[in-house]
Motif scaffolding. Sequence first.
Motif, PDB file in Angstrom:
ATOM      1  N   LEU A 201       0.809  -1.215   0.000  1.00 50.00           N
ATOM      2  CA  LEU A 201       0.000   0.000   0.000  1.00 50.00           C
ATOM      3  C   LEU A 201       0.845   1.270   0.000  1.00 50.00           C
ATOM      4  O   LEU A 201       0.350   2.347  -0.357  1.00 50.00           O
ATOM      5  N   LEU A 202       2.106   1.168   0.377  1.00 47.42           N
ATOM      6  CA  LEU A 202       2.906   2.354   0.648  1.00 47.42           C
ATOM      7  C   LEU A 202       3.093   3.236  -0.584  1.00 47.42           C
ATOM      8  O   LEU A 202       2.743   4.428  -0.569  1.00 47.42           O
ATOM      9  N   MET A 203       3.656   2.685  -1.634  1.00 46.29           N
ATOM     10  CA  MET A 203       3.944   3.509  -2.806  1.00 46.29           C
ATOM     11  C   MET A 203       2.676   3.975  -3.534  1.00 46.29           C
ATOM     12  O   MET A 203       2.627   5.132  -3.982  1.00 46.29           O
ATOM     13  N   PRO A 204       1.627   3.137  -3.689  1.00 46.64           N
ATOM     14  CA  PRO A 204       0.407   3.670  -4.304  1.00 46.64           C
ATOM     15  C   PRO A 204      -0.171   4.862  -3.546  1.00 46.64           C
ATOM     16  O   PRO A 204      -0.656   5.823  -4.157  1.00 46.64           O
ATOM     17  N   LEU A 205      -0.134   4.824  -2.216  1.00 41.58           N
ATOM     18  CA  LEU A 205      -0.633   5.956  -1.436  1.00 41.58           C
ATOM     19  C   LEU A 205       0.255   7.184  -1.623  1.00 41.58           C
ATOM     20  O   LEU A 205      -0.247   8.307  -1.735  1.00 41.58           O
ATOM     21  N   LEU A 206       1.563   6.970  -1.677  1.00 42.67           N
ATOM     22  CA  LEU A 206       2.465   8.101  -1.893  1.00 42.67           C
ATOM     23  C   LEU A 206       2.288   8.666  -3.298  1.00 42.67           C
ATOM     24  O   LEU A 206       2.325   9.890  -3.492  1.00 42.67           O
ATOM     25  N   VAL A 207       2.076   7.794  -4.279  1.00 43.10           N
ATOM     26  CA  VAL A 207       1.803   8.254  -5.646  1.00 43.10           C
ATOM     27  C   VAL A 207       0.542   9.103  -5.681  1.00 43.10           C
ATOM     28  O   VAL A 207       0.521  10.198  -6.265  1.00 43.10           O
ATOM     29  N   ALA A 208      -0.520   8.616  -5.067  1.00 38.49           N
ATOM     30  CA  ALA A 208      -1.772   9.373  -5.058  1.00 38.49           C
ATOM     31  C   ALA A 208      -1.581  10.726  -4.372  1.00 38.49           C
ATOM     32  O   ALA A 208      -2.114  11.747  -4.828  1.00 38.49           O
ATOM     33  N   TYR A 209      -0.805  10.735  -3.296  1.00 38.08           N
ATOM     34  CA  TYR A 209      -0.549  11.982  -2.577  1.00 38.08           C
ATOM     35  C   TYR A 209       0.183  12.996  -3.455  1.00 38.08           C
ATOM     36  O   TYR A 209      -0.231  14.159  -3.554  1.00 38.08           O
ATOM     37  N   VAL A 210       1.264  12.563  -4.127  1.00 30.67           N
ATOM     38  CA  VAL A 210       2.040  13.527  -4.911  1.00 30.67           C
ATOM     39  C   VAL A 210       1.291  13.967  -6.165  1.00 30.67           C
ATOM     40  O   VAL A 210       1.495  15.081  -6.652  1.00 30.67           O
ATOM     41  N   ILE A 211       0.411  13.114  -6.681  1.00 30.00           N
ATOM     42  CA  ILE A 211      -0.392  13.522  -7.836  1.00 30.00           C
ATOM     43  C   ILE A 211      -1.305  14.691  -7.468  1.00 30.00           C
ATOM     44  O   ILE A 211      -1.486  15.621  -8.255  1.00 30.00           O
ATOM     45  N   THR A 212      -1.868  14.657  -6.257  1.00 30.90           N
ATOM     46  CA  THR A 212      -2.704  15.784  -5.846  1.00 30.90           C
ATOM     47  C   THR A 212      -1.878  17.054  -5.656  1.00 30.90           C
ATOM     48  O   THR A 212      -2.447  18.149  -5.592  1.00 30.90           O
ATOM     49  N   ARG A 213      -0.573  16.920  -5.592  1.00 29.50           N
ATOM     50  CA  ARG A 213       0.311  18.075  -5.474  1.00 29.50           C
ATOM     51  C   ARG A 213       1.024  18.379  -6.790  1.00 29.50           C
ATOM     52  O   ARG A 213       2.106  18.937  -6.796  1.00 29.50           O
ATOM     53  N   ARG A 214       0.391  17.981  -7.892  1.00 30.90           N
ATOM     54  CA  ARG A 214       0.883  18.273  -9.239  1.00 30.90           C
ATOM     55  C   ARG A 214       2.245  17.633  -9.503  1.00 30.90           C
ATOM     56  O   ARG A 214       3.193  18.270  -9.972  1.00 30.90           O
ATOM     57  N   ALA A 215       2.346  16.351  -9.226  1.00 33.94           N
ATOM     58  CA  ALA A 215       3.604  15.636  -9.404  1.00 33.94           C
ATOM     59  C   ALA A 215       3.982  15.522 -10.872  1.00 33.94           C
ATOM     60  O   ALA A 215       3.135  15.193 -11.706  1.00 33.94           O
ATOM     61  N   PRO A 216       5.239  15.773 -11.226  1.00 38.35           N
ATOM     62  CA  PRO A 216       5.696  15.498 -12.594  1.00 38.35           C
ATOM     63  C   PRO A 216       5.561  14.009 -12.908  1.00 38.35           C
ATOM     64  O   PRO A 216       5.648  13.161 -12.023  1.00 38.35           O
ATOM     65  N   ARG A 217       5.383  13.698 -14.177  1.00 37.36           N
ATOM     66  CA  ARG A 217       5.174  12.310 -14.585  1.00 37.36           C
ATOM     67  C   ARG A 217       6.361  11.425 -14.214  1.00 37.36           C
ATOM     68  O   ARG A 217       6.186  10.248 -13.860  1.00 37.36           O
ATOM     69  N   LEU A 218       7.565  11.954 -14.309  1.00 36.70           N
ATOM     70  CA  LEU A 218       8.737  11.148 -13.981  1.00 36.70           C
ATOM     71  C   LEU A 218       8.774  10.783 -12.500  1.00 36.70           C
ATOM     72  O   LEU A 218       9.261   9.706 -12.136  1.00 36.70           O
ATOM     73  N   LEU A 219       8.288  11.652 -11.642  1.00 38.85           N
ATOM     74  CA  LEU A 219       8.223  11.324 -10.224  1.00 38.85           C
ATOM     75  C   LEU A 219       7.229  10.200  -9.989  1.00 38.85           C
ATOM     76  O   LEU A 219       7.498   9.253  -9.237  1.00 38.85           O
ATOM     77  N   VAL A 220       6.071  10.288 -10.626  1.00 37.68           N
ATOM     78  CA  VAL A 220       5.076   9.225 -10.509  1.00 37.68           C
ATOM     79  C   VAL A 220       5.661   7.902 -10.996  1.00 37.68           C
ATOM     80  O   VAL A 220       5.510   6.851 -10.353  1.00 37.68           O
ATOM     81  N   ALA A 221       6.363   7.933 -12.134  1.00 39.43           N
ATOM     82  CA  ALA A 221       6.968   6.712 -12.677  1.00 39.43           C
ATOM     83  C   ALA A 221       8.013   6.146 -11.723  1.00 39.43           C
ATOM     84  O   ALA A 221       8.075   4.923 -11.503  1.00 39.43           O
ATOM     85  N   ALA A 222       8.847   7.007 -11.135  1.00 36.43           N
ATOM     86  CA  ALA A 222       9.882   6.540 -10.209  1.00 36.43           C
ATOM     87  C   ALA A 222       9.259   5.816  -9.017  1.00 36.43           C
ATOM     88  O   ALA A 222       9.732   4.753  -8.600  1.00 36.43           O
ATOM     89  N   LEU A 223       8.196   6.374  -8.474  1.00 33.87           N
ATOM     90  CA  LEU A 223       7.542   5.758  -7.324  1.00 33.87           C
ATOM     91  C   LEU A 223       6.847   4.451  -7.703  1.00 33.87           C
ATOM     92  O   LEU A 223       6.849   3.490  -6.927  1.00 33.87           O
ATOM     93  N   LEU A 224       6.280   4.399  -8.891  1.00 33.73           N
ATOM     94  CA  LEU A 224       5.621   3.170  -9.331  1.00 33.73           C
ATOM     95  C   LEU A 224       6.638   2.057  -9.584  1.00 33.73           C
ATOM     96  O   LEU A 224       6.369   0.882  -9.286  1.00 33.73           O
ATOM     97  N   PHE A 225       7.802   2.406 -10.126  1.00 31.99           N
ATOM     98  CA  PHE A 225       8.856   1.397 -10.260  1.00 31.99           C
ATOM     99  C   PHE A 225       9.320   0.930  -8.879  1.00 31.99           C
ATOM    100  O   PHE A 225       9.668  -0.243  -8.687  1.00 31.99           O
ATOM    101  N   GLY A 226       9.342   1.853  -7.910  1.00 35.47           N
ATOM    102  CA  GLY A 226       9.650   1.458  -6.546  1.00 35.47           C
ATOM    103  C   GLY A 226       8.632   0.474  -6.007  1.00 35.47           C
ATOM    104  O   GLY A 226       8.978  -0.481  -5.301  1.00 35.47           O
ATOM    105  N   TRP A 227       7.362   0.700  -6.350  1.00 34.99           N
ATOM    106  CA  TRP A 227       6.297  -0.224  -5.945  1.00 34.99           C
ATOM    107  C   TRP A 227       6.530  -1.609  -6.544  1.00 34.99           C
ATOM    108  O   TRP A 227       6.366  -2.632  -5.869  1.00 34.99           O
TER     109      TRP A 227
END
Length: 247
Positions: free
Chosen positions: A62-88
């Motif tokens: 659950l950790l990285m999906p929740l962090l991804v959702a959090y940073v998306i609400t803060r206008r996360a760049p796509r590369l940041l989202v991708a980095a966290l998803l690869f971490g997941w």
Amino acid sequence: MSAAGSTDRTQSRTPSWARPAVPAGSGPATRALLVAFAAATALDLGSLLAGWHTGHLIAKPLLMPLLVAYVITRRAPRLLVAALLFGWGGDLALLFDADVAFLIGMGSFAAGHVCYLMLFRGRSLFGRRGTGPLLGAAYAAALLSTVTLLWGDLPAELRIPVAGYSLLLTAMAYRSSALGLRAGLGGALFLLSDTLIATGVAEWPQLPRPDFWVMATYVAAQYLLATGALAPERAYGREALQGSTTS
């Protein structure tokens, strides 16, 4: 010159992969997701301390999906989202105790580090300071000493993959400092977390509850890297707005 005109030109100079994935979300949603991430982190770390493996199996995915959702609400760049998803992806792979799963997890984390490196390069467009040569020398010394010391104790089939991964990880940790103290600390903690994993694979003496220390440093690293990567964009947006009002 209007603020809107300045913002449009700012967006046009920003590479598409460094732009936000979606518009900013609502404040309550952002706070709720951060609380959920903190709760999942507490459950995971508490489970590891208590030796409750089921709790770890529930919380870790659950950790990285929740962090991804959090940073998306803060206008996360796509590369940041991708980095966290690869971490997941790496998190899920390392739930399985097998050499193949370890290599898959390491490959997924490596892809995340590539995303981070590309993101850090893009953030330099926002006028952040560069990394220093002394810090680079310190990271290079840490890389060489760690790989040299671990080499003989690692399984033969893992030596080259671990060495290559360590080089990529160290480069990410070094470059993260260009975004400031928060991201730089996140990069250093990521390096520490994966070094703890490597010493376990090499069967070196471990701290009590080694999985707890691995996860504690890892979760802190991802959170600091993510929030540190968001900070330059906010600062740049303020500078662009202030510049437009004085033009």
